[in-house]
Design a protein around this motif. Structure first.
Motif, PDB file in Angstrom:
ATOM      1  N   PHE A 253       0.837  -1.185   0.000  1.00 40.77           N
ATOM      2  CA  PHE A 253       0.000   0.000   0.000  1.00 40.77           C
ATOM      3  C   PHE A 253       0.874   1.237   0.000  1.00 40.77           C
ATOM      4  CE2 PHE A 253      -2.520  -3.288   2.101  1.00 40.77           C
ATOM      5  CZ  PHE A 253      -3.566  -3.337   1.209  1.00 40.77           C
ATOM      6  N   ASN A 254       1.426   1.593  -1.144  1.00 40.64           N
ATOM      7  CA  ASN A 254       2.278   2.771  -1.174  1.00 40.64           C
ATOM      8  C   ASN A 254       1.474   3.996  -1.581  1.00 40.64           C
ATOM      9  OD1 ASN A 254       2.105   2.426  -4.066  1.00 40.64           O
ATOM     10  ND2 ASN A 254       3.732   0.901  -3.875  1.00 40.64           N
ATOM     11  N   GLY A 255       2.077   5.176  -1.362  1.00 39.17           N
ATOM     12  CA  GLY A 255       1.394   6.412  -1.706  1.00 39.17           C
ATOM     13  C   GLY A 255       0.208   6.663  -0.813  1.00 39.17           C
ATOM     14  N   SER A 256      -0.902   7.087  -1.405  1.00 39.93           N
ATOM     15  CA  SER A 256      -2.089   7.444  -0.623  1.00 39.93           C
ATOM     16  C   SER A 256      -3.260   6.520  -0.956  1.00 39.93           C
ATOM     17  CB  SER A 256      -2.476   8.895  -0.899  1.00 39.93           C
ATOM     18  OG  SER A 256      -2.737   9.080  -2.285  1.00 39.93           O
ATOM     19  N   ILE A 257      -2.968   5.283  -1.281  1.00 37.61           N
ATOM     20  CA  ILE A 257      -4.008   4.340  -1.690  1.00 37.61           C
ATOM     21  C   ILE A 257      -5.062   4.155  -0.610  1.00 37.61           C
ATOM     22  CG2 ILE A 257      -4.491   1.951  -2.337  1.00 37.61           C
ATOM     23  CD1 ILE A 257      -1.691   1.907  -3.634  1.00 37.61           C
ATOM     24  N   GLY A 258      -4.625   4.010   0.633  1.00 39.85           N
ATOM     25  CA  GLY A 258      -5.568   3.806   1.725  1.00 39.85           C
ATOM     26  C   GLY A 258      -6.527   4.951   1.875  1.00 39.85           C
ATOM     27  N   GLU A 259      -5.989   6.170   1.876  1.00 42.59           N
ATOM     28  CA  GLU A 259      -6.826   7.349   2.011  1.00 42.59           C
ATOM     29  C   GLU A 259      -7.774   7.493   0.824  1.00 42.59           C
ATOM     30  OE1 GLU A 259      -3.639   7.156   2.506  1.00 42.59           O
ATOM     31  OE2 GLU A 259      -2.925   8.428   4.121  1.00 42.59           O
ATOM     32  N   ASN A 260      -7.260   7.219  -0.372  1.00 41.14           N
ATOM     33  CA  ASN A 260      -8.109   7.304  -1.565  1.00 41.14           C
ATOM     34  C   ASN A 260      -9.225   6.266  -1.523  1.00 41.14           C
ATOM     35  OD1 ASN A 260      -6.616   9.395  -2.647  1.00 41.14           O
ATOM     36  ND2 ASN A 260      -5.337   8.068  -3.915  1.00 41.14           N
ATOM     37  N   LEU A 261      -8.892   5.084  -1.045  1.00 40.03           N
ATOM     38  CA  LEU A 261      -9.885   4.018  -0.983  1.00 40.03           C
ATOM     39  C   LEU A 261     -11.021   4.402  -0.042  1.00 40.03           C
ATOM     40  CD1 LEU A 261     -10.445   1.121  -1.997  1.00 40.03           C
ATOM     41  CD2 LEU A 261      -9.383   0.303   0.112  1.00 40.03           C
ATOM     42  N   ASN A 263     -12.101   7.331   0.536  1.00 40.00           N
ATOM     43  CA  ASN A 263     -12.927   8.336  -0.123  1.00 40.00           C
ATOM     44  C   ASN A 263     -13.691   7.788  -1.330  1.00 40.00           C
ATOM     45  OD1 ASN A 263     -12.603  10.632   1.466  1.00 40.00           O
ATOM     46  ND2 ASN A 263     -10.681  11.182   0.491  1.00 40.00           N
ATOM     47  N   HIS A 264     -13.113   6.841  -2.045  1.00 44.57           N
ATOM     48  CA  HIS A 264     -13.667   6.440  -3.335  1.00 44.57           C
ATOM     49  C   HIS A 264     -14.520   5.170  -3.304  1.00 44.57           C
ATOM     50  CE1 HIS A 264     -10.030   8.749  -5.184  1.00 44.57           C
ATOM     51  NE2 HIS A 264     -11.014   9.552  -4.827  1.00 44.57           N
ATOM     52  N   ALA A 265     -14.254   4.273  -2.364  1.00 46.14           N
ATOM     53  CA  ALA A 265     -15.020   3.026  -2.329  1.00 46.14           C
ATOM     54  C   ALA A 265     -16.451   3.303  -1.887  1.00 46.14           C
ATOM     55  CB  ALA A 265     -14.356   2.027  -1.382  1.00 46.14           C
ATOM     56  N   ALA A 266     -17.403   2.667  -2.545  1.00 39.02           N
ATOM     57  CA  ALA A 266     -18.812   2.839  -2.176  1.00 39.02           C
ATOM     58  C   ALA A 266     -19.178   2.006  -0.953  1.00 39.02           C
ATOM     59  CB  ALA A 266     -19.703   2.459  -3.355  1.00 39.02           C
ATOM     60  N   LYS A 267     -18.353   1.001  -0.643  1.00 34.50           N
ATOM     61  CA  LYS A 267     -18.626   0.118   0.484  1.00 34.50           C
ATOM     62  C   LYS A 267     -17.950   0.634   1.752  1.00 34.50           C
ATOM     63  CE  LYS A 267     -18.855  -3.946  -2.568  1.00 34.50           C
ATOM     64  NZ  LYS A 267     -20.298  -4.243  -2.376  1.00 34.50           N
ATOM     65  N   PRO A 268     -18.415   0.229   2.928  1.00 32.56           N
ATOM     66  CA  PRO A 268     -17.737   0.602   4.165  1.00 32.56           C
ATOM     67  C   PRO A 268     -16.297   0.097   4.159  1.00 32.56           C
ATOM     68  CG  PRO A 268     -19.895  -0.327   4.630  1.00 32.56           C
ATOM     69  CD  PRO A 268     -19.635  -0.568   3.173  1.00 32.56           C
ATOM     70  N   VAL A 269     -15.414   0.898   4.746  1.00 27.43           N
ATOM     71  CA  VAL A 269     -13.985   0.547   4.807  1.00 27.43           C
ATOM     72  C   VAL A 269     -13.516   0.653   6.254  1.00 27.43           C
ATOM     73  CG1 VAL A 269     -11.651   1.193   4.079  1.00 27.43           C
ATOM     74  CG2 VAL A 269     -13.550   1.389   2.457  1.00 27.43           C
ATOM     75  N   ILE A 270     -12.724  -0.343   6.686  1.00 29.16           N
ATOM     76  CA  ILE A 270     -12.121  -0.262   7.995  1.00 29.16           C
ATOM     77  C   ILE A 270     -10.608  -0.348   7.850  1.00 29.16           C
ATOM     78  CG2 ILE A 270     -12.352  -2.766   8.403  1.00 29.16           C
ATOM     79  CD1 ILE A 270     -12.785  -2.024  11.411  1.00 29.16           C
ATOM     80  N   THR A 271      -9.887   0.536   8.526  1.00 27.21           N
ATOM     81  CA  THR A 271      -8.437   0.588   8.401  1.00 27.21           C
ATOM     82  C   THR A 271      -7.777   0.192   9.717  1.00 27.21           C
ATOM     83  OG1 THR A 271      -8.300   2.941   9.050  1.00 27.21           O
ATOM     84  CG2 THR A 271      -8.617   2.446   6.706  1.00 27.21           C
ATOM     85  N   PHE A 272      -6.614  -0.447   9.591  1.00 27.00           N
ATOM     86  CA  PHE A 272      -5.846  -0.916  10.747  1.00 27.00           C
ATOM     87  C   PHE A 272      -4.412  -0.410  10.602  1.00 27.00           C
ATOM     88  CE2 PHE A 272      -9.136  -3.955   9.674  1.00 27.00           C
ATOM     89  CZ  PHE A 272      -9.740  -4.232  10.885  1.00 27.00           C
ATOM     90  N   LYS A 273      -3.925   0.299  11.605  1.00 26.02           N
ATOM     91  CA  LYS A 273      -2.581   0.860  11.516  1.00 26.02           C
ATOM     92  C   LYS A 273      -1.535  -0.216  11.814  1.00 26.02           C
ATOM     93  CE  LYS A 273       0.339   4.646  13.112  1.00 26.02           C
ATOM     94  NZ  LYS A 273       0.417   5.823  14.013  1.00 26.02           N
ATOM     95  N   MET A 274      -0.469  -0.213  11.010  1.00 21.75           N
ATOM     96  CA  MET A 274       0.639  -1.126  11.239  1.00 21.75           C
ATOM     97  C   MET A 274       1.535  -0.617  12.353  1.00 21.75           C
ATOM     98  SD  MET A 274       1.901  -2.564   7.581  1.00 21.75           S
ATOM     99  CE  MET A 274       1.255  -1.634   6.243  1.00 21.75           C
TER     100      MET A 274
END
Length: 274
Positions: A253-261, A263-274
């Motif tokens: 996951f390089n760059g800003s993929i997580g942040e973009n996802l 904003n852009h995914a229509a489905k709920p997203v959950i993020t976990f910090k490494m």
């Protein structure tokens, strides 16, 4: 899951997040903390319904308290331990600080479709919270009578540094009795043979006691599209990814993929910090 933080800006999107948080709280006997951030004079329209920018801080604070208490009387919160907090801080900083101060285990935020947050929760605020939060962040995208995560897609490169967030993901999956779809996205810039990808995933998963899962390798033009397209192909209820703090997203996951996802995914997203 002891405590859940929900940022509230009195929009319909933040209330949808609160409804989801309430469902999670009922499953886990969790406490809810409703957080409102005051960035004067930006609150005038939201709290008074007019274009006024009255400078008295206590006026806005009292208005916010009244609105929070009204919200806390909602039927869907009955029987749940709910507390409120008001902070005079920038939105993203206030959310992170409140998550630490209140020792929360999860942040649930509402989102405006596929274009980020509305009103106070706008633009880069969600990206900053996702990037810097030490606890999982669940971003809710649309109204749903019942939030479910029966089909839970978790995308990763399955490297050693994803072990800690992977454990947290498993805890979330158990709460919802999820079917886990573990996926590695391959692109021209992150190409692996099928045999190599399968070996990496198999070796990684061998160290965990998990059930109800399947492994997948998915090819696409980039990581973000791959995650979204794969999630759509399995009719996912929830997408999970790892984030990497100040440096963005590591390795896969390089760059800003997580942040973009987020904003852009229509489905709920959950993020976990490494």
């Amino acid at each position: 899951m002891k405590r859940i933080l929900i940022p509230i800006d009195f929009s319909e999107y933040s209330e949808e997040a609160l409804k989801v948080a309430a469902q999670i709280a009922r499953k886990n006997n969790s406490e809810l903390v409703l957080l409102h951030l005051l960035e004067l004079p930006l609150q005038a329209n939201a709290l008074t319904g007019s274009g006024s920018s009255i400078p008295e801080i206590m006026f806005f604070k009292n208005k916010a308290i009244a609105k929070l208490e009204e919200l806390m009387d909602a039927d869907y919160l009955k029987g749940i331990n709910v507390s409120e907090a008001i902070e005079f801080k920038k939105v993203s900083e206030g959310i992170i600080d409140a998550s630490i101060k209140n020792d929360v285990n999860l942040i649930v935020m509402g989102s405006h479709g596929t274009s980020g947050f509305k009103e106070l929760l706008v633009g880069s605020n969600t990206e900053k919270v996702v990037r810097f939060s030490n606890v999982p962040v669940l971003v809710i995208k649309k109204k749903a009578k019942e939030f479910k995560a029966r089909n839970f897609v978790f995308a990763s490169d399955f490297s050693k540094e994803t072990r800690k967030p992977f454990r947290k993901m498993i805890e979330i999956a158990k709460i919802f009795d999820s079917n886990l779809f573990l996926v590695m996205i391959c692109t021209l810039n992150s190409f692996k043979t099928t045999a190599a990808a399968e070996r990496i995933m198999s070796d990684f998963i061998a160290d965990f006691d998990i059930k109800n899962y399947s492994t997948h390798i998915y090819n696409d033009i980039n990581i973000e599209n791959g995650i979204i397209n794969f999630a759509n192909s399995v009719d996912a209820d929830l997408i999970g990814i790892c984030t990497h703090g100040r440096t963005g997203l590591a390795h896969f996951f390089n760059g800003s993929i997580g942040e973009n996802l987020v904003n852009h995914a229509a489905k709920p997203v959950i993020t976990f910090k490494m």
